[in-house]
Scaffold this motif. Structure first.
Motif, PDB file in Angstrom:
ATOM      1  N   LEU A 102      -1.332  11.655   1.514  1.00  0.00           N
ATOM      2  CA  LEU A 102      -1.036  12.954   0.919  1.00  0.00           C
ATOM      3  C   LEU A 102      -0.165  12.704  -0.304  1.00  0.00           C
ATOM      4  N   LEU A 103      -0.564  13.304  -1.410  1.00  0.00           N
ATOM      5  CA  LEU A 103       0.213  13.173  -2.639  1.00  0.00           C
ATOM      6  C   LEU A 103       0.714  14.563  -3.008  1.00  0.00           C
ATOM      7  N   ARG A 104       2.025  14.766  -2.902  1.00  0.00           N
ATOM      8  CA  ARG A 104       2.586  16.086  -3.207  1.00  0.00           C
ATOM      9  C   ARG A 104       3.236  16.030  -4.588  1.00  0.00           C
ATOM     10  N   ALA A 105       2.984  17.079  -5.374  1.00  0.00           N
ATOM     11  CA  ALA A 105       3.512  17.092  -6.748  1.00  0.00           C
ATOM     12  C   ALA A 105       4.064  18.465  -7.075  1.00  0.00           C
ATOM     13  N   ASN A 106       5.104  18.489  -7.905  1.00  0.00           N
ATOM     14  CA  ASN A 106       5.577  19.771  -8.426  1.00  0.00           C
ATOM     15  C   ASN A 106       4.654  20.205  -9.569  1.00  0.00           C
ATOM     16  N   ASN A 107       4.890  21.396 -10.131  1.00  0.00           N
ATOM     17  CA  ASN A 107       4.002  21.902 -11.186  1.00  0.00           C
ATOM     18  C   ASN A 107       3.975  21.004 -12.418  1.00  0.00           C
ATOM     19  N   ALA A 108       5.094  20.360 -12.693  1.00  0.00           N
ATOM     20  CA  ALA A 108       5.178  19.506 -13.883  1.00  0.00           C
ATOM     21  C   ALA A 108       4.612  18.109 -13.632  1.00  0.00           C
ATOM     22  N   TRP A 109       4.218  17.838 -12.413  1.00  0.00           N
ATOM     23  CA  TRP A 109       3.677  16.525 -12.035  1.00  0.00           C
ATOM     24  C   TRP A 109       4.626  15.391 -12.439  1.00  0.00           C
ATOM     25  N   ASP A 110       5.928  15.662 -12.358  1.00  0.00           N
ATOM     26  CA  ASP A 110       6.870  14.591 -12.680  1.00  0.00           C
ATOM     27  C   ASP A 110       7.749  14.208 -11.493  1.00  0.00           C
ATOM     28  N   THR A 111       7.617  14.933 -10.388  1.00  0.00           N
ATOM     29  CA  THR A 111       8.359  14.585  -9.182  1.00  0.00           C
ATOM     30  C   THR A 111       7.356  14.609  -8.027  1.00  0.00           C
ATOM     31  N   LEU A 112       7.069  13.429  -7.512  1.00  0.00           N
ATOM     32  CA  LEU A 112       5.995  13.330  -6.521  1.00  0.00           C
ATOM     33  C   LEU A 112       6.430  12.567  -5.285  1.00  0.00           C
ATOM     34  N   THR A 113       5.785  12.913  -4.187  1.00  0.00           N
ATOM     35  CA  THR A 113       5.961  12.162  -2.946  1.00  0.00           C
ATOM     36  C   THR A 113       4.586  11.732  -2.460  1.00  0.00           C
ATOM     37  N   MET A 114       4.513  10.488  -2.074  1.00  0.00           N
ATOM     38  CA  MET A 114       3.244   9.972  -1.562  1.00  0.00           C
ATOM     39  C   MET A 114       3.460   9.556  -0.120  1.00  0.00           C
ATOM     40  N   THR A 115       2.727  10.192   0.795  1.00  0.00           N
ATOM     41  CA  THR A 115       2.837   9.865   2.210  1.00  0.00           C
ATOM     42  C   THR A 115       1.561   9.159   2.620  1.00  0.00           C
ATOM     43  N   GLU A 116       1.719   7.962   3.154  1.00  0.00           N
ATOM     44  CA  GLU A 116       0.526   7.154   3.382  1.00  0.00           C
ATOM     45  C   GLU A 116       0.529   6.560   4.780  1.00  0.00           C
ATOM     46  N   LYS A 117      -0.667   6.335   5.268  1.00  0.00           N
ATOM     47  CA  LYS A 117      -0.833   5.765   6.595  1.00  0.00           C
ATOM     48  C   LYS A 117      -1.331   4.332   6.427  1.00  0.00           C
ATOM     49  N   ARG A 118      -0.679   3.400   7.108  1.00  0.00           N
ATOM     50  CA  ARG A 118      -1.114   2.008   6.992  1.00  0.00           C
ATOM     51  C   ARG A 118      -2.017   1.635   8.161  1.00  0.00           C
ATOM     52  N   TYR A 119      -2.965   0.766   7.892  1.00  0.00           N
ATOM     53  CA  TYR A 119      -3.867   0.292   8.937  1.00  0.00           C
ATOM     54  C   TYR A 119      -3.793  -1.230   8.978  1.00  0.00           C
ATOM     55  N   GLY A 120      -3.553  -1.775  10.164  1.00  0.00           N
ATOM     56  CA  GLY A 120      -3.573  -3.231  10.321  1.00  0.00           C
ATOM     57  C   GLY A 120      -2.511  -3.903   9.477  1.00  0.00           C
ATOM     58  N   THR A 121      -2.671  -5.187   9.254  1.00  0.00           N
ATOM     59  CA  THR A 121      -1.673  -5.919   8.501  1.00  0.00           C
ATOM     60  C   THR A 121      -2.244  -6.536   7.227  1.00  0.00           C
ATOM     61  N   GLY A 122      -3.481  -6.989   7.275  1.00  0.00           N
ATOM     62  CA  GLY A 122      -4.004  -7.723   6.119  1.00  0.00           C
ATOM     63  C   GLY A 122      -4.841  -6.899   5.179  1.00  0.00           C
ATOM     64  N   GLY A 123      -5.627  -5.982   5.714  1.00  0.00           N
ATOM     65  CA  GLY A 123      -6.624  -5.302   4.883  1.00  0.00           C
ATOM     66  C   GLY A 123      -6.128  -4.059   4.178  1.00  0.00           C
ATOM     67  N   TRP A 124      -4.926  -3.607   4.526  1.00  0.00           N
ATOM     68  CA  TRP A 124      -4.453  -2.337   3.965  1.00  0.00           C
ATOM     69  C   TRP A 124      -3.998  -2.486   2.516  1.00  0.00           C
ATOM     70  N   HIS A 125      -4.395  -1.545   1.680  1.00  0.00           N
ATOM     71  CA  HIS A 125      -3.895  -1.476   0.311  1.00  0.00           C
ATOM     72  C   HIS A 125      -3.424  -0.048   0.067  1.00  0.00           C
TER      73      HIS A 125
END
Lengths: 304, 87
Positions: free
Chosen positions: A109-132
């Motif tokens: 999930l990528l959350r952004a304010n209206n100005a797109w200058d303050t963002l939060t990225m929430t990410e889910k990781r899978y495994g250990t080697g294949g995740w990017h």
């Protein structure tokens, strides 16, 4: 170019510079742990003169991710945009298909304010080697697409080169011959490839600069390089070679269809299209009809 | 008739482009180009308008007979409706 400071034991600060947009990335993981260094390493660092600056906080989640608010734009299977109060929320489903993740499972999930200058990225990781991290893929592209619109620019579906100080952009849909063009130009002296698939362009007065971006079919071609844009070429496969200058109004529609426009937000879309208007009025746009042969290089140079 | 709000009309390089917004993108076959008269009518359709009102406005703005304007507007309105551009 690489620069990284540790703000606290749990929050690394990494600077990214893409098309002169500075991203200040804060994350409890290192860039290596996020696996963004493979694609983004050329873009680590700070621009000399930033055209925009973004604060991005990365965080990990073990929960099931779902877009928040009202769904406002669904361009296909990869991502959707939601609006939650004053916040934009992009839900991204897949990027590089790591083991253990279904194609339709939301990974970020990528959350952004209206100005797109303050963002939060929430990410889910899978495994250990294949995740990017998707920051190196679709999420990062969305950030830059918005930032370009807000800083006088646009992102085009195009390949870009620097031909001895002259930026040339070849735009076309998939299969139009962008990669073939690149191959011909790479054999020429003084040519620096910038990207094979995504060019960022910023217009300032009657001057424009084109930039390589990290996203394309051939990551080794993606370079953090900029050049003054001299010409835009719209590619069309043909049985005979020919190049013709398009009027701004003819170029407008064709370029609009090849631009990555922020369709989810009226104000942002308006900005991006205004930038496109200034682009077609300041830079010559040609229709290049050609066979896949190296003589096209001389044909293009003859009009520059 | 009144237009849908899910489009943005903007002039690029002298060309009037009607660009779909948000979920409208998937229901619309790309970016639509409008000529000068069509763009003028699209602007007027921000509010509810009758064919008669549009005819008066177009005949007053462009060098066209009232009969020809009404005929062209009726045809254009049908196209707008068929392509889902009206509310």
């Amino acid at each position: 170019m690489k620069e990284k400071n540790v703000m606290s034991p749990n929050n690394n600060l990494t600077h990214l510079s893409i098309a002169d947009i500075q991203i200040d990335l804060r994350s409890p993981l290192t860039v290596r742990e996020m696996h963004i260094d493979e694609l983004l390493e050329p873009f680590f660092g700070q621009p000399e003169r930033p055209a925009g600056r973004i604060q991005l906080q990365w965080e990990e989640s073990a929960d099931i991710l779902r877009g928040e608010g009202e769904m406002v734009y669904d361009p296909g299977i990869i991502w959707r945009m939601f609006r939650d109060g004053e916040t934009w929320c992009a839900e991204i489903s897949y990027g590089d298909q790591p083991a253990g993740a279904g194609n339709e499972e939301v990974r970020c999930l990528l959350r952004a304010n209206n100005a797109w200058d303050t963002l939060t990225m929430t990410e889910k990781r899978y495994g250990t080697g294949g995740w990017h991290s998707l920051l190196a893929l679709g999420a990062g592209e969305l950030i830059i697409r918005s930032a370009m619109a807000l800083s006088g620019g646009i992102v085009l579906h195009a390949a870009g080169i620097d031909d001895n100080g002259r930026g040339i952009v070849f735009s076309g849909h998939s299969g139009a011959g962008k990669s073939t063009q690149l191959d011909f130009w790479l054999d020429e002296d003084g040519v620096i490839p910038m990207t094979d698939d995504r060019v960022a362009i910023r217009v300032s007065g009657d001057y424009a600069v084109c930039y390589g971006t990290p996203w394309g079919g051939m990551p080794d071609i993606a370079s953090n390089h900029a050049a003054p844009l001299k010409a835009l070429l719209l590619l069309e496969q043909a049985s005979e070679n020919g190049i013709s200058l398009l009027s701004p109004n003819n170029a407008a529609t064709m370029l609009a269809c090849r631009a990555f426009l922020p369709y989810w937000d009226r104000a942002l879309l308006q900005r991006a299209i205004s930038n496109l208007d200034r682009l077609v009025k300041s830079i010559p746009v040609y229709l290049l009809r050609c066979r896949p042969e190296p003589s096209v290089v001389e044909l293009v140079r003859s009009v520059l | 008739m009144i237009r849908k709000e899910s489009f943005l009309l903007q002039t690029v390089g002298g060309e009037h482009l009607l660009v779909p917004l948000g979920s409208q993108v998937m229901d619309t076959n790309g970016i639509i180009t409008l000529n000068e008269t069509a763009a003028f009518i699209w602007d007027l359709l921000e509010e509810e308008r009758t064919i008669e009102e549009l005819t008066t406005a177009v005949a007053g703005r462009f060098e066209v007979s009232r009969g020809q304007a009404e005929s062209d507007i009726t045809l254009f309105a049908e196209k707008l409706d068929q392509n889902g551009l009206l509310q």
